[in-house]
Design an enzyme around this catalytic site. Structure first.
Site, short mmCIF file in Angstrom:
data_model
loop_
_atom_site.label_atom_id
_atom_site.label_comp_id
_atom_site.label_asym_id
_atom_site.label_seq_id
_atom_site.Cartn_x
_atom_site.Cartn_y
_atom_site.Cartn_z
N LYS A 11 39.93 20.29 44.88
CA LYS A 11 41.29 20.38 44.36
C LYS A 11 42.06 19.05 44.55
O LYS A 11 41.61 18.17 45.29
CB LYS A 11 42.01 21.55 45.04
CG LYS A 11 41.39 22.92 44.70
CD LYS A 11 42.22 24.07 45.29
CE LYS A 11 41.63 25.43 44.92
NZ LYS A 11 42.46 26.56 45.42
N TYR A 51 42.53 30.42 36.04
CA TYR A 51 43.02 31.38 37.05
C TYR A 51 43.68 32.60 36.40
O TYR A 51 44.55 33.24 37.02
CB TYR A 51 44.00 30.69 38.00
CG TYR A 51 43.33 29.91 39.13
CD1 TYR A 51 42.56 30.57 40.09
CD2 TYR A 51 43.49 28.54 39.26
CE1 TYR A 51 41.96 29.88 41.13
CE2 TYR A 51 42.90 27.84 40.31
CZ TYR A 51 42.13 28.51 41.24
OH TYR A 51 41.54 27.84 42.28
N PHE A 59 52.32 34.06 43.11
CA PHE A 59 52.02 32.66 43.38
C PHE A 59 51.42 31.93 42.17
O PHE A 59 51.07 30.75 42.26
CB PHE A 59 51.07 32.54 44.58
CG PHE A 59 49.76 33.29 44.44
CD1 PHE A 59 48.71 32.76 43.70
CD2 PHE A 59 49.58 34.51 45.07
CE1 PHE A 59 47.51 33.44 43.57
CE2 PHE A 59 48.37 35.20 44.95
CZ PHE A 59 47.34 34.66 44.19
N ASN A 114 44.65 23.94 49.32
CA ASN A 114 43.57 24.36 50.22
C ASN A 114 42.20 23.76 49.87
O ASN A 114 41.16 24.36 50.13
CB ASN A 114 43.54 25.89 50.35
CG ASN A 114 43.26 26.59 49.04
OD1 ASN A 114 43.07 25.95 48.02
ND2 ASN A 114 43.22 27.91 49.08
N HIS A 117 37.94 25.18 45.55
CA HIS A 117 37.76 26.49 44.93
C HIS A 117 36.28 26.81 44.92
O HIS A 117 35.45 25.92 44.76
CB HIS A 117 38.27 26.49 43.48
CG HIS A 117 37.72 27.65 42.68
ND1 HIS A 117 38.30 28.89 42.73
CD2 HIS A 117 36.61 27.77 41.91
CE1 HIS A 117 37.57 29.73 41.98
NE2 HIS A 117 36.54 29.07 41.47
N GLU A 128 33.08 31.06 35.15
CA GLU A 128 33.70 29.79 35.53
C GLU A 128 32.82 28.60 35.18
O GLU A 128 33.32 27.54 34.79
CB GLU A 128 34.03 29.82 37.03
CG GLU A 128 35.13 30.82 37.34
CD GLU A 128 35.40 31.00 38.83
OE1 GLU A 128 34.70 30.35 39.66
OE2 GLU A 128 36.30 31.78 39.17
P1 RTP Z 1 40.06 29.99 45.03
O1 RTP Z 1 40.02 31.02 43.91
O2 RTP Z 1 40.95 28.82 44.71
O3 RTP Z 1 38.68 29.58 45.43
O4 RTP Z 1 40.68 30.64 46.34
P2 RTP Z 1 40.33 32.06 46.97
O5 RTP Z 1 39.28 32.75 46.15
O6 RTP Z 1 40.05 31.83 48.41
O7 RTP Z 1 41.71 32.80 46.82
P3 RTP Z 1 42.30 33.64 45.56
O8 RTP Z 1 42.75 34.94 46.08
O9 RTP Z 1 41.33 33.62 44.41
O10 RTP Z 1 43.59 32.80 45.17
C1 RTP Z 1 43.52 31.65 44.35
C2 RTP Z 1 44.39 30.57 44.93
O11 RTP Z 1 45.75 30.99 44.85
C3 RTP Z 1 46.46 30.56 45.98
N1 RTP Z 1 47.03 31.68 46.70
N2 RTP Z 1 48.23 31.69 47.17
N3 RTP Z 1 50.65 32.43 48.44
C4 RTP Z 1 49.63 33.28 48.43
O12 RTP Z 1 49.68 34.36 48.97
C5 RTP Z 1 48.41 32.87 47.77
N4 RTP Z 1 47.32 33.61 47.67
C6 RTP Z 1 46.45 32.83 46.98
C7 RTP Z 1 45.51 29.82 46.87
O13 RTP Z 1 45.65 28.41 46.65
C8 RTP Z 1 44.15 30.29 46.42
O14 RTP Z 1 43.15 29.30 46.63
MG MG Z 2 39.43 32.99 44.08
#
Ligand code: RTP
Ligand code: MG
Length: 142
Positions: A11, A51, A59, A114, A117, A128
């Site tokens: 990222k 996304y 968010f 973070n 991804h 994806e």
């Molecule tokens: P990613 O898709 O980016 O790999 O991350 P992830 O699976 O660990 O998390 P996901 O639930 O898919 O969420 C995608 C991205 O959205 C942001 N996020 N913000 N503020 C919040 O509560 C929140 N929750 C998620 C994060 O940047 C996350 O990587």
């Molecule tokens: Mg995710």
């Protein structure tokens, strides 16, 4: 476990920190092969489409703004159990909750910024990978 492919993105925060090589090294040390890669600056449309599953989440706006804030590096990782292995290397979504030694614990600052991804299932990996790469851009298995 089978030989799998997964989609990974370094990222904008991690690109800006100059840790692309350190993150690639973690993939390689864990036995994952980089079989396709490109650097790009996502458009609003590309980030929103990628996304789309989070469109209704509070968010979503911040997520899209962050993902378009600078260049990213997108890659396909291949190896035994690549999807789960990459998620293990990444650590928890919130870096404050990520286990020591994970990419997010070591390189990420906030839940928005973070570092990486990774696809979270076989179905998302397939979608994806196809979102960013044609078949001809991915090295054949071998
Ligand atoms: P990613 O898709 O980016 O790999 O991350 P992830 O699976 O660990 O998390 P996901 O639930 O898919 O969420 C995608 C991205 O959205 C942001 N996020 N913000 N503020 C919040 O509560 C929140 N929750 C998620 C994060 O940047 C996350 O990587
Ligand atoms: Mg995710």
């Amino acid at each position: 476990m089978s030989n799998e492919r997964t989609l990974s993105i370094i990222k904008p925060d991690a690109v800006a920190k100059n840790v692309i090589g350190e993150i690639y090294s973690r993939f390689e040390k864990a036995g994952l092969k980089i079989v396709a890669a490109k650097m790009m600056h996502l458009s609003q449309e590309q980030a929103e489409g990628f996304y789309a599953e989070h469109k209704e989440r509070p968010f979503f706006g911040d997520l899209v703004a962050f993902m378009t804030s600078g260049p990213v590096v997108v890659q396909v990782l291949e190896g035994e159990g690549a999807i789960a292995k990459n998620r293990d290397l990444m650590g928890a979504t919130n870096p404050k909750e990520a286990e020591a030694g994970t990419i997010r614990a070591d390189f990420a600052d906030t839940i928005d910024a973070n570092a990486v991804h990774g696809s979270d299932s076989a179905a998302s990996a397939e979608r994806e990978i196809a979102y960013f790469f044609n078949d001809s851009e991915i090295c054949p298995r071998g």
